[in-house]
Design a protein around this motif. Structure first.
Motif, PDB file in Angstrom:
ATOM      1  N   LYS A  84      -6.308   5.287   8.267  1.00 16.19           N
ATOM      2  CA  LYS A  84      -6.018   5.494   6.837  1.00 16.19           C
ATOM      3  C   LYS A  84      -6.019   4.152   6.094  1.00 16.19           C
ATOM      4  CE  LYS A  84      -3.318   8.564   4.190  1.00 16.19           C
ATOM      5  NZ  LYS A  84      -2.216   9.504   4.219  1.00 16.19           N
ATOM      6  N   LEU A  85      -5.365   3.147   6.676  1.00 20.94           N
ATOM      7  CA  LEU A  85      -5.351   1.822   6.057  1.00 20.94           C
ATOM      8  C   LEU A  85      -6.773   1.274   5.952  1.00 20.94           C
ATOM      9  CD1 LEU A  85      -3.845  -0.605   4.877  1.00 20.94           C
ATOM     10  CD2 LEU A  85      -3.533  -1.434   7.222  1.00 20.94           C
ATOM     11  N   SER A  86      -7.562   1.440   7.004  1.00 29.14           N
ATOM     12  CA  SER A  86      -8.945   0.965   6.983  1.00 29.14           C
ATOM     13  C   SER A  86      -9.741   1.619   5.877  1.00 29.14           C
ATOM     14  CB  SER A  86      -9.621   1.240   8.330  1.00 29.14           C
ATOM     15  OG  SER A  86      -8.992   0.512   9.345  1.00 29.14           O
ATOM     16  N   GLN A  87      -9.568   2.917   5.708  1.00 29.46           N
ATOM     17  CA  GLN A  87     -10.284   3.640   4.657  1.00 29.46           C
ATOM     18  C   GLN A  87      -9.934   3.076   3.280  1.00 29.46           C
ATOM     19  OE1 GLN A  87      -9.215   7.781   4.250  1.00 29.46           O
ATOM     20  NE2 GLN A  87     -11.313   8.302   3.700  1.00 29.46           N
ATOM     21  N   ILE A  88      -8.660   2.808   3.061  1.00 32.01           N
ATOM     22  CA  ILE A  88      -8.215   2.254   1.773  1.00 32.01           C
ATOM     23  C   ILE A  88      -8.768   0.849   1.579  1.00 32.01           C
ATOM     24  CG2 ILE A  88      -6.193   1.418   0.502  1.00 32.01           C
ATOM     25  CD1 ILE A  88      -4.615   3.737   1.893  1.00 32.01           C
ATOM     26  N   VAL A  89      -8.617   0.021   2.602  1.00 37.61           N
ATOM     27  CA  VAL A  89      -8.982  -1.392   2.509  1.00 37.61           C
ATOM     28  C   VAL A  89     -10.487  -1.573   2.338  1.00 37.61           C
ATOM     29  CG1 VAL A  89      -9.079  -3.519   3.863  1.00 37.61           C
ATOM     30  CG2 VAL A  89      -6.960  -2.242   3.712  1.00 37.61           C
ATOM     31  N   PHE A  90     -11.271  -0.809   3.069  1.00 35.34           N
ATOM     32  CA  PHE A  90     -12.716  -0.994   2.997  1.00 35.34           C
ATOM     33  C   PHE A  90     -13.366  -0.269   1.830  1.00 35.34           C
ATOM     34  CE2 PHE A  90     -11.857  -2.136   7.453  1.00 35.34           C
ATOM     35  CZ  PHE A  90     -12.303  -3.450   7.379  1.00 35.34           C
ATOM     36  N   SER A 140     -12.438  -1.106  -1.247  1.00 36.21           N
ATOM     37  CA  SER A 140     -12.242  -2.005  -2.386  1.00 36.21           C
ATOM     38  C   SER A 140     -12.168  -3.453  -1.924  1.00 36.21           C
ATOM     39  CB  SER A 140     -10.935  -1.630  -3.089  1.00 36.21           C
ATOM     40  OG  SER A 140     -10.492  -2.654  -3.929  1.00 36.21           O
ATOM     41  N   ASP A 141     -12.968  -4.313  -2.558  1.00 34.38           N
ATOM     42  CA  ASP A 141     -12.930  -5.743  -2.225  1.00 34.38           C
ATOM     43  C   ASP A 141     -11.545  -6.335  -2.482  1.00 34.38           C
ATOM     44  OD1 ASP A 141     -15.532  -5.939  -1.326  1.00 34.38           O
ATOM     45  OD2 ASP A 141     -16.329  -6.543  -3.276  1.00 34.38           O
ATOM     46  N   SER A 142     -10.919  -5.930  -3.600  1.00 36.27           N
ATOM     47  CA  SER A 142      -9.616  -6.512  -3.930  1.00 36.27           C
ATOM     48  C   SER A 142      -8.551  -6.085  -2.912  1.00 36.27           C
ATOM     49  CB  SER A 142      -9.186  -6.124  -5.343  1.00 36.27           C
ATOM     50  OG  SER A 142      -9.010  -4.730  -5.453  1.00 36.27           O
ATOM     51  N   LYS A 143      -8.617  -4.853  -2.439  1.00 39.09           N
ATOM     52  CA  LYS A 143      -7.655  -4.397  -1.439  1.00 39.09           C
ATOM     53  C   LYS A 143      -7.889  -5.079  -0.102  1.00 39.09           C
ATOM     54  CE  LYS A 143      -6.785  -0.041  -3.700  1.00 39.09           C
ATOM     55  NZ  LYS A 143      -6.919   1.395  -3.698  1.00 39.09           N
ATOM     56  N   ARG A 144      -9.152  -5.306   0.228  1.00 39.39           N
ATOM     57  CA  ARG A 144      -9.475  -6.008   1.482  1.00 39.39           C
ATOM     58  C   ARG A 144      -8.958  -7.450   1.420  1.00 39.39           C
ATOM     59  NH1 ARG A 144     -14.286  -4.581   1.779  1.00 39.39           N
ATOM     60  NH2 ARG A 144     -15.340  -6.380   0.901  1.00 39.39           N
ATOM     61  N   GLN A 145      -9.133  -8.086   0.275  1.00 35.88           N
ATOM     62  CA  GLN A 145      -8.629  -9.453   0.113  1.00 35.88           C
ATOM     63  C   GLN A 145      -7.113  -9.498   0.221  1.00 35.88           C
ATOM     64  OE1 GLN A 145     -10.318 -10.892  -3.544  1.00 35.88           O
ATOM     65  NE2 GLN A 145     -12.394 -10.895  -2.741  1.00 35.88           N
ATOM     66  N   LEU A 146      -6.460  -8.469  -0.293  1.00 34.21           N
ATOM     67  CA  LEU A 146      -5.004  -8.395  -0.208  1.00 34.21           C
ATOM     68  C   LEU A 146      -4.543  -8.352   1.251  1.00 34.21           C
ATOM     69  CD1 LEU A 146      -2.306  -8.076  -1.729  1.00 34.21           C
ATOM     70  CD2 LEU A 146      -2.713  -5.607  -1.723  1.00 34.21           C
ATOM     71  N   VAL A 147      -5.208  -7.532   2.062  1.00 35.53           N
ATOM     72  CA  VAL A 147      -4.853  -7.441   3.485  1.00 35.53           C
ATOM     73  C   VAL A 147      -5.174  -8.739   4.203  1.00 35.53           C
ATOM     74  CG1 VAL A 147      -5.482  -6.344   5.670  1.00 35.53           C
ATOM     75  CG2 VAL A 147      -4.982  -4.950   3.687  1.00 35.53           C
ATOM     76  N   ASN A 148      -6.270  -9.379   3.847  1.00 31.62           N
ATOM     77  CA  ASN A 148      -6.659 -10.622   4.519  1.00 31.62           C
ATOM     78  C   ASN A 148      -5.677 -11.753   4.263  1.00 31.62           C
ATOM     79  OD1 ASN A 148      -8.906  -9.581   5.800  1.00 31.62           O
ATOM     80  ND2 ASN A 148     -10.279 -10.087   4.116  1.00 31.62           N
ATOM     81  N   LYS A 149      -4.902 -11.656   3.190  1.00 27.06           N
ATOM     82  CA  LYS A 149      -3.891 -12.689   2.918  1.00 27.06           C
ATOM     83  C   LYS A 149      -2.806 -12.603   3.950  1.00 27.06           C
ATOM     84  CE  LYS A 149      -4.490 -12.986  -2.044  1.00 27.06           C
ATOM     85  NZ  LYS A 149      -3.879 -12.788  -3.339  1.00 27.06           N
ATOM     86  N   PHE A 202       0.799  -1.231   0.000  1.00 24.71           N
ATOM     87  CA  PHE A 202       0.000   0.000   0.000  1.00 24.71           C
ATOM     88  C   PHE A 202       0.826   1.273   0.000  1.00 24.71           C
ATOM     89  CE2 PHE A 202      -2.790  -3.271   1.656  1.00 24.71           C
ATOM     90  CZ  PHE A 202      -3.908  -3.091   0.853  1.00 24.71           C
ATOM     91  N   GLY A 203       2.133   1.150   0.136  1.00 20.09           N
ATOM     92  CA  GLY A 203       2.995   2.319   0.085  1.00 20.09           C
ATOM     93  C   GLY A 203       3.162   3.004   1.438  1.00 20.09           C
ATOM     94  N   GLU A 204       4.157   3.858   1.499  1.00 17.68           N
ATOM     95  CA  GLU A 204       4.492   4.525   2.751  1.00 17.68           C
ATOM     96  C   GLU A 204       3.478   5.590   3.148  1.00 17.68           C
ATOM     97  OE1 GLU A 204       8.498   5.589   3.451  1.00 17.68           O
ATOM     98  OE2 GLU A 204       9.240   3.600   2.913  1.00 17.68           O
ATOM     99  N   GLU A 205       2.547   5.919   2.258  1.00 18.19           N
ATOM    100  CA  GLU A 205       1.533   6.909   2.618  1.00 18.19           C
ATOM    101  C   GLU A 205       0.585   6.404   3.709  1.00 18.19           C
ATOM    102  OE1 GLU A 205       0.182   4.816  -1.148  1.00 18.19           O
ATOM    103  OE2 GLU A 205       1.977   5.901  -0.583  1.00 18.19           O
ATOM    104  N   ILE A 206       0.629   5.096   4.021  1.00 17.44           N
ATOM    105  CA  ILE A 206      -0.204   4.568   5.108  1.00 17.44           C
ATOM    106  C   ILE A 206       0.502   4.664   6.461  1.00 17.44           C
ATOM    107  CG2 ILE A 206      -1.462   2.998   3.585  1.00 17.44           C
ATOM    108  CD1 ILE A 206       0.253   0.734   5.074  1.00 17.44           C
ATOM    109  N   LEU A 207       1.715   5.239   6.475  1.00 14.23           N
ATOM    110  CA  LEU A 207       2.479   5.324   7.720  1.00 14.23           C
ATOM    111  C   LEU A 207       2.339   6.700   8.364  1.00 14.23           C
ATOM    112  CD1 LEU A 207       5.782   3.544   6.647  1.00 14.23           C
ATOM    113  CD2 LEU A 207       3.829   2.563   7.881  1.00 14.23           C
ATOM    114  N   LEU A 208       2.352   6.678   9.676  1.00 12.45           N
ATOM    115  CA  LEU A 208       2.426   7.906  10.465  1.00 12.45           C
ATOM    116  C   LEU A 208       3.876   8.383  10.485  1.00 12.45           C
ATOM    117  CD1 LEU A 208       0.253   6.608  13.432  1.00 12.45           C
ATOM    118  CD2 LEU A 208      -0.427   8.356  11.768  1.00 12.45           C
TER     119      LEU A 208
END
Length: 87
Positions: free
Chosen positions: A70-76, A78-87, A55-61
């Protein structure tokens, strides 16, 4: 909006009630799941490295910890992004 907290000892029916809420379309936040995710994304850990790579360094404080909102906003978003995190 009402917020309800489920607490209780082992085998007191928390999972049963949570499943009934879910079946009724009521959103559930499981504190155990959140705690495991936070631990898995501890700065410098393998999970942290994989999530930053995905997801890149933009998700870091500024502290280099994962910005969970911020990560939650990105992940939720998009289904594909949520699946990526769930892996």
């Amino acid at each position: 909006m009402r917020i309800v907290g489920l607490t209780g000892g082992i085998a007191s029916g928390k999972s049963t009630m949570s499943n009934l809420f879910k079946a009724s379309g009521i959103p559930i936040v499981d504190a155990d799941v959140v705690a495991r995710l936070r631990n898995a994304l501890k700065k410098g850990s393998g999970g942290w490295k994989r999530v930053v790579a995905a997801f890149g360094e933009e998700i870091l404080l500024p502290s280099r910890e994962v910005d969970m909102p911020k990560l939650s906003q990105i992940v939720f978003s998009s289904d594909s992004k949520r699946q990526l995190v769930n892996k």
